[in-house]
Write an enzyme that holds these catalytic residues in place. Sequence first.
Site, short mmCIF file in Angstrom:
data_model
loop_
_atom_site.label_atom_id
_atom_site.label_comp_id
_atom_site.label_asym_id
_atom_site.label_seq_id
_atom_site.Cartn_x
_atom_site.Cartn_y
_atom_site.Cartn_z
N TYR A 133 -2.90 -0.12 10.41
CA TYR A 133 -2.81 -0.42 9.21
C TYR A 133 -1.28 -0.20 8.66
CZ TYR A 133 -4.02 -0.34 4.27
OH TYR A 133 -3.85 -0.60 2.50
N SER A 165 0.92 -1.17 0.04
CA SER A 165 0.14 -0.14 0.06
C SER A 165 0.94 1.30 -0.06
CB SER A 165 -0.83 0.02 1.40
OG SER A 165 -1.47 1.15 1.37
#
Length: 234
Positions: free
Chosen positions: A152, A139
């Site tokens: 995250y 990501s």
Amino acid sequence: MKNALITGATRGMGRAIAITFAKEGFNLAICSRNEAELDTFKTELLGINANANIVTVKADVSKKEDIQAFAKAAEETLGFIDVVVNNAGIYQPTSILDDDDDVFQKLLNTNLLPAYELYRYFGKSLIRERKGHIFNICSSASIDVVTNAGMYSVTKFGLLGLNNVMRLELQQYGVKVTAVIPGSTLTSSWDGVAVDGAKFIMPNDIASAIVNAYRMSPGANVDQITIKPVFGQL
């Protein structure tokens, strides 16, 4: 026919990646927590490539035993797995100070554990065959911290670190490892939010980039694929 294994394959990027590899003529092993979605998607994939062998396994990839059962079913049915795509993940939009007590373990187990366990399961066969390609869907948060998604970010940083270790451990054997680093991508994570889809990366963009990296000559490895929205992060 070559074989690809994809985690979290019935939605979003995983779905697009599975469809693209089916069009390339691959057999597929796919998993999801939703058995009905798996059955429907299998029918769709066979419509794309009627000759493909599609292995579906209901699995919660946050559980070690489910990951290993999925890997075993794929290998026993298809044989050597040429491509592993670690796609499954979960986004938690909270700061670490506001996290519930279970968030740390939940995100660690969902975003990092599957890639670790699948590497341990398939790594030695990849070395033995001296071929294969692992793609880890990281990501933009693997590089730039998202402060309102603290854990995250931590787990995606960890996945990129694991990816880099994999690449260095396997490169002498001719096995390829690629980190895929997408920015804001229009997936189910945005369900219920009013957004302008034209400003997002599409899952098909990610799938196309992965397949193009896979198609490169045996001597070429794409270390990282970074794709960002043209208008900036959302």
